[in-house]
Design a protein around this motif. Structure first.
Motif, PDB file in Angstrom:
ATOM      1  N   SER A   1       0.857  -1.184   0.000  1.00  0.00           N
ATOM      2  CA  SER A   1       0.000   0.000   0.000  1.00  0.00           C
ATOM      3  C   SER A   1       0.897   1.240   0.000  1.00  0.00           C
ATOM      4  O   SER A   1       1.897   1.287   0.715  1.00  0.00           O
ATOM      5  N   GLN A   2       0.563   2.234  -0.817  1.00  0.00           N
ATOM      6  CA  GLN A   2       1.406   3.416  -0.982  1.00  0.00           C
ATOM      7  C   GLN A   2       0.812   4.608  -0.238  1.00  0.00           C
ATOM      8  O   GLN A   2      -0.394   4.834  -0.293  1.00  0.00           O
ATOM      9  N   GLU A   3       1.688   5.375   0.388  1.00  0.00           N
ATOM     10  CA  GLU A   3       1.195   6.498   1.187  1.00  0.00           C
ATOM     11  C   GLU A   3       0.982   7.750   0.334  1.00  0.00           C
ATOM     12  O   GLU A   3       1.834   8.130  -0.464  1.00  0.00           O
ATOM     13  N   VAL A   4      -0.141   8.375   0.554  1.00  0.00           N
ATOM     14  CA  VAL A   4      -0.468   9.665  -0.059  1.00  0.00           C
ATOM     15  C   VAL A   4      -0.974  10.571   1.066  1.00  0.00           C
ATOM     16  O   VAL A   4      -0.995  10.177   2.228  1.00  0.00           O
ATOM     17  N   HIS A   5      -1.367  11.771   0.735  1.00  0.00           N
ATOM     18  CA  HIS A   5      -1.877  12.662   1.791  1.00  0.00           C
ATOM     19  C   HIS A   5      -2.881  13.651   1.206  1.00  0.00           C
ATOM     20  O   HIS A   5      -2.560  14.389   0.283  1.00  0.00           O
TER      21      HIS A   5
ATOM     22  N   ILE B   1      -2.121   8.780   6.575  1.00  0.00           N
ATOM     23  CA  ILE B   1      -2.256   8.961   8.026  1.00  0.00           C
ATOM     24  C   ILE B   1      -2.522  10.449   8.190  1.00  0.00           C
ATOM     25  O   ILE B   1      -1.660  11.278   7.894  1.00  0.00           O
ATOM     26  N   GLN B   2      -3.728  10.795   8.641  1.00  0.00           N
ATOM     27  CA  GLN B   2      -4.176  12.170   8.435  1.00  0.00           C
ATOM     28  C   GLN B   2      -5.161  12.587   9.517  1.00  0.00           C
ATOM     29  O   GLN B   2      -5.842  11.756  10.104  1.00  0.00           O
ATOM     30  N   THR B   3      -5.225  13.874   9.735  1.00  0.00           N
ATOM     31  CA  THR B   3      -6.103  14.419  10.768  1.00  0.00           C
ATOM     32  C   THR B   3      -7.534  14.527  10.260  1.00  0.00           C
ATOM     33  O   THR B   3      -7.754  15.080   9.179  1.00  0.00           O
ATOM     34  N   LYS B   4      -8.451  14.000  11.032  1.00  0.00           N
ATOM     35  CA  LYS B   4      -9.856  13.995  10.629  1.00  0.00           C
ATOM     36  C   LYS B   4     -10.715  14.682  11.690  1.00  0.00           C
ATOM     37  O   LYS B   4     -10.293  14.878  12.827  1.00  0.00           O
TER      38      LYS B   4
ATOM     39  N   GLY C   1     -12.701  11.610  20.039  1.00  0.00           N
ATOM     40  CA  GLY C   1     -12.367  13.020  19.895  1.00  0.00           C
ATOM     41  C   GLY C   1     -13.091  13.650  18.723  1.00  0.00           C
ATOM     42  O   GLY C   1     -13.755  12.965  17.938  1.00  0.00           O
ATOM     43  N   ARG C   2     -12.925  14.952  18.602  1.00  0.00           N
ATOM     44  CA  ARG C   2     -13.513  15.665  17.464  1.00  0.00           C
ATOM     45  C   ARG C   2     -12.457  15.977  16.408  1.00  0.00           C
ATOM     46  O   ARG C   2     -12.771  16.128  15.249  1.00  0.00           O
ATOM     47  N   GLU C   3     -11.205  16.114  16.841  1.00  0.00           N
ATOM     48  CA  GLU C   3     -10.072  16.162  15.901  1.00  0.00           C
ATOM     49  C   GLU C   3      -9.198  14.974  16.262  1.00  0.00           C
ATOM     50  O   GLU C   3      -8.793  14.837  17.420  1.00  0.00           O
ATOM     51  N   PHE C   4      -8.922  14.116  15.316  1.00  0.00           N
ATOM     52  CA  PHE C   4      -8.179  12.890  15.620  1.00  0.00           C
ATOM     53  C   PHE C   4      -7.432  12.442  14.375  1.00  0.00           C
ATOM     54  O   PHE C   4      -7.711  12.920  13.272  1.00  0.00           O
ATOM     55  N   ILE C   5      -6.475  11.544  14.572  1.00  0.00           N
ATOM     56  CA  ILE C   5      -5.699  11.049  13.432  1.00  0.00           C
ATOM     57  C   ILE C   5      -6.190   9.652  13.065  1.00  0.00           C
ATOM     58  O   ILE C   5      -6.390   8.812  13.946  1.00  0.00           O
ATOM     59  N   MET C   6      -6.413   9.448  11.799  1.00  0.00           N
ATOM     60  CA  MET C   6      -6.766   8.121  11.306  1.00  0.00           C
ATOM     61  C   MET C   6      -5.790   7.705  10.229  1.00  0.00           C
ATOM     62  O   MET C   6      -5.237   8.545   9.518  1.00  0.00           O
ATOM     63  N   LYS C   7      -5.607   6.398  10.131  1.00  0.00           N
ATOM     64  CA  LYS C   7      -4.989   5.836   8.940  1.00  0.00           C
ATOM     65  C   LYS C   7      -6.160   5.336   8.111  1.00  0.00           C
ATOM     66  O   LYS C   7      -6.935   4.493   8.585  1.00  0.00           O
TER      67      LYS C   7
END
Lengths: 586, 586
Positions: free
Chosen positions: B68-72, B137-140, B154-160
């Protein structure tokens, strides 16, 4: 590691994207590094993310080297701290505001002075806890009026923002110098030309402030340099004011008919015809131009301002705004002008201006308008100008302001010679904030004597996503991106050409051997793509070294090409790994 | 590397934060890992950021291992793609919406199916480009009604979030299994107890779906397990419906007076007194309870629903919502109820319900209400119930629904034995989305025959910041955090005690030697802090190995303590480095 072009999530484009103006933007999209998601908002593809990671890595190393510790703040921030410092209002339209389901106000953080200040206040209470330097690499938001140039001015972007905390001014100075030195190392490692210039501090408040600008025509900032080493953002240039002159013997001011002279040039022509000087012809610089402006405060209120300056110079609105931030400046429109009955459009003179005049409009002049200077200017009568109007004798402005454009050849304020102008991209900014935020938010510590003292702060930013674009912009050439080794997405771009299975086997084996040596290889293993397309892609993507395994293999040779110089070297296959390690580590 | 407690940006707290309910939240704040910035929004201090980095590192390694390749992607997203899939509306109050200065609509991304789909559509066009797996891997952001438990919701959190793209169903199945296997590795490495359960797919759409739950009383999800290996989120449990029964010989339904029986229990008591059964007493499970609900659609419209279920079970609103997402369910209030004149509150029977009845209210029953089952239920007359009402003879519902609570001891639907209930934290979720998003956004590729086919997708998420809390929650003990070695902020916590300069010298030397061996040391070098405070801090912070240099030094000994077991070992100073390397690498 090895990335294979056959599976890498990338597609190169032969055409420039329609919305791209600057070269780095075009190439970063065409080479498959980024894609536009919305105006000023970008998605990062694998190639782009690797470069971004390299830039972040360099910054982290240099921050660690000066003892700055990494933390991470949210982007979604409550209104209250920004209200306390006045920035909730000051930012005007420049930030994104929103409400949650309970109607509470939030903003998307444009910069985090308030949050850092409050966190230190939460944790620390004594001078013994200081000095402290903390930073984050974090996504920030600004609702730019004109997002442009891809990553150069985005609305969602990554910044590194550091803050220093000290209880003495000497401590702040030391922290400032440490960060400045770290920034020099960061930008040296990023590998593009930059200058350090004096800067105004804008909405940040505070005193000492310098900017790191990448020298580039694509930049939005204009800066000046002198042969003697003076360098400043054009907003921060100060004008060398001449000494006051004696006006003994200067004739009394006299109003004259000057019909059909709506512009400075027509006025000068008329003067030379109707009132010729003996010593030399009249010039635009002999006239005093009075420009009416409207200042718009962040809360929406407006006030008028008049600026007097030599007629050979224009008002530089950006420079003026730099000194009046967060106020926005615009030319006064006719509707507003007509509200002031004492002003005669096109013939406004100093007597109609100033806080004590009938108009009551604040009147500030260029620093060159010193006592004793003689001017031709409006007589406040339609079709008339006044000659021999002397500053300090016939009129007294409310003060001076740096509002005039800076021009090529102007003297540097420190006497170091004539200025040259150039453009740059703001990459970093170091500020001595002082006590503004600590005062507003109550950050105090106990000092050596058990007394509460307010902490003094520094603020130090680097535009991280912008740095990716600036490096690209500063290094690209006609055929594509051309990364410096420190930030290139891979160390080597290995191309296998032709249809011979032996070529692909040799290339795959070479890739594995390089990987084993810790070298990151982008391997173009695509079986049905022509050599021409592969080379074009390699040039566009811009990895610093391009290695080709192809026809030469029958003679046991591969080709190593330097992307920047174009220089090609034939290398024996059995010496290839050692040769390439040397190239990469060079 | 070495971090020194004398300068580390951390302060431990002896008191629990007032807003913390669960142990991990209390300890992460007290030990100086995180701080609250706003409800459900946290700042990360250096200790917390290190753990977060370790968790992210494990995820990146396992993603890379399956190609799997990482993007943002950006977090600030335009409305249009979410409008195209219907989620702009479906999310209701659950997302943050905002407008830019040009009044264009944006949201803060809660998940990125739309953006990934559009990016692949932008780049790819052929089946040869597939399969593809990409992740970020990004803030949601989610505007949770009740943010709780620190990082757990949480209301701001990091997800992969990963997404797979295939042109065949077999390809999707393979991608799904690859991600599932990668998740097993990730969660094994994170070192807490978890279960994989069948799940409903909620707002995501799609078919096959499993959740990875950290087993924890602090979790919000209830799941079931059977001795034979069945496991499911309680929302996804299906009820074993009995075979239809013959109702030959069942007497005709007969309405009876049942005064003062407003509850199931009073009704059962009355039945046993007034109409005793010969074989056994009446039980709550003999009654059919009809519950009236209001369904609230994301666009704000409402519709009524009636659910019939055995009287010994309650409606589980969350379970019901799981099947009706994005609809929200609430009990029908009296205002709404009075709009239906044919309904007699407290005595509602099946004849008053159903799409063909006078009320027209859709009537769905529990799967246990099969043809031939006999019920006591409301007679639609105040003070009366009907006995011997037979499903399929006397009434026919509009369908069945899984709305009843699942109970300890219920049979697993696959016959693998009685279910036990437990609570868990949703850590990961794997979905076979299918073609929903590709259809909505037009993601098609040319297949082997040159025909356009719609791409089928998978969606795979891990809550990254939540994982930090889940690991903490699953490993902590009475005295503090107790990190597994893989995610601990440092390898060793080295404590120097007392006032003897020789102790601090020996400790500093040991720290340097450990650093040289690649070990990350948190060194408590604070000169004026008591040993008791230092040990308490070390236990609270929870680095897995605590090394003390103190009194024993005169005999050339140091103490090595395992944080989890509390086991202490004396080690000779000159063997310390080798011993500690072995401990860390174990």
């Amino acid at each position: 590691m090895i990335a294979r072009m056959s599976t890498l999530f990338v597609r190169t484009l032969r055409e420039d994207p329609a919305d791209a103006e600057v070269a780095s933007h075009k190439l970063l999209v065409r080479a498959g590094y980024i894609r536009r998601a919305a105006p000023g908002i970008y998605s990062w593809l694998p190639l782009g993310l690797r470069v971004l990671g390299k830039v972040e890595g360099i910054i982290r190393e240099e921050m660690a080297a000066i003892g700055s510790q990494e933390v991470h703040f949210p982007a979604l921030l409550p209104r209250e701290p920004y209200e306390a410092t006045g920035r909730w209002t000051e930012y005007g339209d420049g930030i994104f505001r929103l409400k949650d389901r309970k109607e509470a106000d939030y903003l998307l953080g444009p910069t985090h002075e308030e949050m850092f200040t409050l966190l230190v206040k939460d944790l620390y209470g004594s001078y013994k806890d200081l000095p402290l330097a903390i930073y984050q690499i974090q996504t920030k938001y600004r609702d730019e009026a004109r997002p442009r140039a891809g990553l150069l001015r985005g609305r969602e972007f990554i910044m590194k923002d550091s803050y220093s905390f000290d209880h003495t001014d000497e401590g702040l100075e030391a922290a400032y110098q440490a960060h400045r030195a770290a920034y020099v190392k960061v930008f040296d490692r990023l590998g593009f030309e930059y200058v350090i210039v004096k800067a105004t501090s804008g909405a940040m408040g505070g005193s000492a402030s310098e900017e790191f600008l990448a020298v580039s025509e694509a930049g939005e900032d204009t800066f000046v340099r002198s042969p003697g080493g003076y360098a400043a953002n054009v907003e921060a240039v100060t004008t060398l004011a001449p000494e006051a002159l004696s006006y003994e013997g200067v004739p009394a001011a006299h109003a004259e008919d000057t019909p059909d002279t709506p512009t400075i040039q027509t006025l000068v022509d008329h003067l030379n015809e109707a009132f010729p000087r003996e010593d030399r012809p009249w010039e635009a610089g002999d006239t005093l131009k009075n420009v009416l402006l409207t200042l718009r405060h962040p809360d929406g209120t407006v006030e008028p301002l008049a600026v007097g300056l030599p007629g050979d110079r224009d008002v530089d609105i950006k420079r003026l705004e730099g000194q009046l931030e967060p106020i926005e400046v615009e030319p006064m429109d006719d509707v507003e002008l007509k509200k002031h009955a004492s002003l005669v459009k096109g013939y406004i003179g100093p007597e109609a201006l100033g806080e004590k005049s009938e108009s009551g409009i604040r009147y500030l002049v260029d620093p060159r308008v010193v006592t004793g200077t003689r001017w031709v200017t409006g007589a406040n009568v339609e079709g008339q100008h006044v000659i021999d109007l002397v500053a300090g004798r016939d009129f007294t402005p409310d003060g001076t302001i740096e509002a005039a454009e800076v021009r090529e050849g102007d003297p540097a304020p420190d006497g170091s010679g004539p200025l040259t102008l150039a453009r740059g991209i703001e990459m970093g900014h170091v500020f001595q904030l002082g006590r503004k935020y600590a005062d507003a938010l109550g950050l105090q510590v106990l000092d050596e004597n058990g007394k509460l003292v307010t902490v003094t702060m520094g603020s130090y930013g680097i535009g991280v996503t912008r740095a990716v674009a600036a490096v690209a912009e500063g290094t690209l050439d006609d055929i594509g991106l051309c990364w410096p080794r420190n930030v290139a997405p891979y160390d080597l771009h290995l191309v296998a050409t032709g249809k011979d299975a032996a070529v692909f086997e040799a290339a795959a084996k070479l890739a594995e051997e390089l990987k084993a040596a810790g070298i990151d290889v982008l391997y173009d293993d695509r079986p049905k793509v022509s050599p021409g397309v592969k080379f074009k892609d390699a040039e566009l993507i811009g990895v610093p070294t391009i290695v080709t395994v192809g026809k030469g293999l029958v003679e046991g040779k591969i080709e190593v090409k330097d992307r920047k110089s174009g220089e090609k070297t034939e290398v024996a296959l059995d010496e290839a790994v050692a040769h390439l390690i040397a190239v990469v580590r060079d």
